[in-house]
Design a protein around this motif. Structure first.
Motif, mmCIF file in Angstrom:
data_model
loop_
_atom_site.group_PDB
_atom_site.id
_atom_site.type_symbol
_atom_site.label_atom_id
_atom_site.label_comp_id
_atom_site.label_asym_id
_atom_site.label_seq_id
_atom_site.Cartn_x
_atom_site.Cartn_y
_atom_site.Cartn_z
ATOM 1 N N ILE A 56 37.419 -3.296 10.334
ATOM 2 C CA ILE A 56 37.594 -2.940 8.925
ATOM 3 C C ILE A 56 37.506 -1.424 8.798
ATOM 4 N N THR A 57 38.536 -0.849 8.196
ATOM 5 C CA THR A 57 38.549 0.590 7.961
ATOM 6 C C THR A 57 38.361 0.916 6.477
ATOM 7 N N ALA A 58 38.651 -0.064 5.604
ATOM 8 C CA ALA A 58 38.442 0.134 4.165
ATOM 9 C C ALA A 58 38.289 -1.222 3.501
ATOM 10 N N ALA A 59 37.421 -1.275 2.504
ATOM 11 C CA ALA A 59 37.234 -2.496 1.721
ATOM 12 C C ALA A 59 36.947 -2.113 0.286
ATOM 13 N N LYS A 60 37.527 -2.885 -0.619
ATOM 14 C CA LYS A 60 37.230 -2.731 -2.041
ATOM 15 C C LYS A 60 36.812 -4.109 -2.527
ATOM 16 N N ILE A 61 35.603 -4.174 -3.096
ATOM 17 C CA ILE A 61 34.997 -5.438 -3.473
ATOM 18 C C ILE A 61 34.808 -5.478 -4.996
ATOM 19 N N TYR A 62 35.262 -6.568 -5.589
ATOM 20 C CA TYR A 62 35.124 -6.775 -7.030
ATOM 21 C C TYR A 62 34.244 -8.000 -7.251
ATOM 22 N N ARG A 63 33.158 -7.824 -7.971
ATOM 23 C CA ARG A 63 32.268 -8.935 -8.305
ATOM 24 C C ARG A 63 32.500 -9.308 -9.764
ATOM 25 N N GLU A 64 32.609 -10.612 -10.017
ATOM 26 C CA GLU A 64 32.821 -11.084 -11.384
ATOM 27 C C GLU A 64 31.696 -10.589 -12.281
ATOM 28 N N GLY A 65 32.048 -10.087 -13.431
ATOM 29 C CA GLY A 65 31.053 -9.544 -14.352
ATOM 30 C C GLY A 65 30.828 -8.090 -14.039
ATOM 31 N N SER A 66 29.773 -7.763 -13.308
ATOM 32 C CA SER A 66 29.449 -6.390 -12.952
ATOM 33 C C SER A 66 29.200 -6.287 -11.467
ATOM 34 N N ALA A 67 29.612 -5.198 -10.868
ATOM 35 C CA ALA A 67 29.350 -4.976 -9.440
ATOM 36 C C ALA A 67 27.899 -4.563 -9.218
ATOM 37 N N MET A 79 28.202 -4.363 11.889
ATOM 38 C CA MET A 79 28.607 -2.972 12.054
ATOM 39 C C MET A 79 29.672 -2.809 13.130
ATOM 40 N N ASP A 80 29.650 -3.672 14.143
ATOM 41 C CA ASP A 80 30.698 -3.629 15.173
ATOM 42 C C ASP A 80 32.078 -3.895 14.578
ATOM 43 N N GLY A 81 32.120 -4.548 13.432
ATOM 44 C CA GLY A 81 33.382 -4.878 12.785
ATOM 45 C C GLY A 81 33.959 -3.764 11.934
ATOM 46 N N PHE A 82 33.301 -2.608 11.883
ATOM 47 C CA PHE A 82 33.769 -1.474 11.089
ATOM 48 C C PHE A 82 34.194 -0.321 11.995
ATOM 49 N N THR A 83 35.192 0.429 11.564
ATOM 50 C CA THR A 83 35.537 1.677 12.233
ATOM 51 C C THR A 83 34.469 2.713 11.880
ATOM 52 N N GLU A 84 34.372 3.777 12.670
ATOM 53 C CA GLU A 84 33.379 4.842 12.402
ATOM 54 C C GLU A 84 33.592 5.487 11.038
ATOM 55 N N GLY A 114 32.311 -1.620 -7.136
ATOM 56 C CA GLY A 114 32.057 -1.025 -8.447
ATOM 57 C C GLY A 114 32.230 0.481 -8.372
ATOM 58 N N THR A 115 31.219 1.217 -8.770
ATOM 59 C CA THR A 115 31.279 2.675 -8.723
ATOM 60 C C THR A 115 30.658 3.240 -7.444
ATOM 61 N N THR A 116 30.174 2.370 -6.559
ATOM 62 C CA THR A 116 29.550 2.792 -5.317
ATOM 63 C C THR A 116 30.610 2.960 -4.228
ATOM 64 N N VAL A 117 30.612 4.132 -3.606
ATOM 65 C CA VAL A 117 31.509 4.411 -2.482
ATOM 66 C C VAL A 117 30.638 4.804 -1.300
ATOM 67 N N VAL A 118 30.771 4.073 -0.204
ATOM 68 C CA VAL A 118 29.983 4.329 0.996
ATOM 69 C C VAL A 118 30.954 4.653 2.123
ATOM 70 N N ARG A 119 30.707 5.756 2.823
ATOM 71 C CA ARG A 119 31.608 6.215 3.888
ATOM 72 C C ARG A 119 30.879 6.316 5.219
ATOM 73 N N GLY A 120 31.488 5.734 6.234
ATOM 74 C CA GLY A 120 30.967 5.847 7.590
ATOM 75 C C GLY A 120 29.989 4.746 7.953
ATOM 76 N N ARG A 121 29.955 4.437 9.250
ATOM 77 C CA ARG A 121 29.110 3.335 9.726
ATOM 78 C C ARG A 121 27.630 3.575 9.513
ATOM 79 N N THR A 122 27.175 4.801 9.601
ATOM 80 C CA THR A 122 25.749 5.071 9.394
ATOM 81 C C THR A 122 25.341 4.701 7.974
ATOM 82 N N ALA A 123 26.095 5.141 6.992
ATOM 83 C CA ALA A 123 25.797 4.821 5.592
ATOM 84 C C ALA A 123 25.992 3.331 5.312
ATOM 85 N N LEU A 124 26.994 2.722 5.940
ATOM 86 C CA LEU A 124 27.213 1.289 5.772
ATOM 87 C C LEU A 124 26.054 0.479 6.344
ATOM 88 N N THR A 125 25.508 0.929 7.456
ATOM 89 C CA THR A 125 24.363 0.238 8.052
ATOM 90 C C THR A 125 23.206 0.208 7.070
#
Length: 119
Positions: free
Chosen positions: A105-116, A26-31, A38-49
């Motif tokens: 990290i302020t933004a990341a988009k992750i693609y998993r082979e097959g399905s996210a 979490m220290d590696g992310f901006t607030e 995939g279709t999941t969008v998570v915003r902010g360190r609290t939700a990322l935690t």
């Protein structure tokens, strides 16, 4: 930021993830960080935690970097992810695209082979 600074930040992100060190991860992310898988969008360190705590406890994921390209404030990674789903170990290819600000990290988009979706 230099390319080596970006690469080091992503390297620390992967290290913390693999060691299930949630505080360091979490220290590696901006607030205001945004994480998209995939279709999941998570915003902010609290939700990322919450997202990462659940994944670390339930899936026991581990990442191995195959390739990492860094340029100014961006990075692209080719990774292999190993995780446990319903008691069965799975391995898949992952591509991650990161944007950083001030070494975090302020933004990341992750693609998993097959399905996210991991179901």
């Amino acid at each position: 930021m230099t390319d080596s600074t970006v690469a080091a930040a992503i390297g620390e992100h992967i290290r913390a993830f693999n060691h299930r060190d949630l505080a360091a991860l979490m220290d590696g992310f901006t607030e205001d960080a945004v994480w998209i898988t995939g279709t999941t969008v998570v915003r902010g360190r609290t939700a990322l935690t919450e997202l990462f705590a659940d994944a670390m406890a339930g899936l026991l994921p581990r990442l191995t970097v195959q390739n990492l390209l860094a340029d100014a404030d961006r990075a692209a990674c080719q990774l292999v992810e190993t995780m446990t789903v319903a008691g069965e170990e799975r391995t898949c290819s992952v591509a991650g695209f990161y944007r950083l600000r001030d070494g975090r990290i302020t933004a990341a988009k992750i693609y998993r082979e097959g399905s996210a979706d991991v179901v």
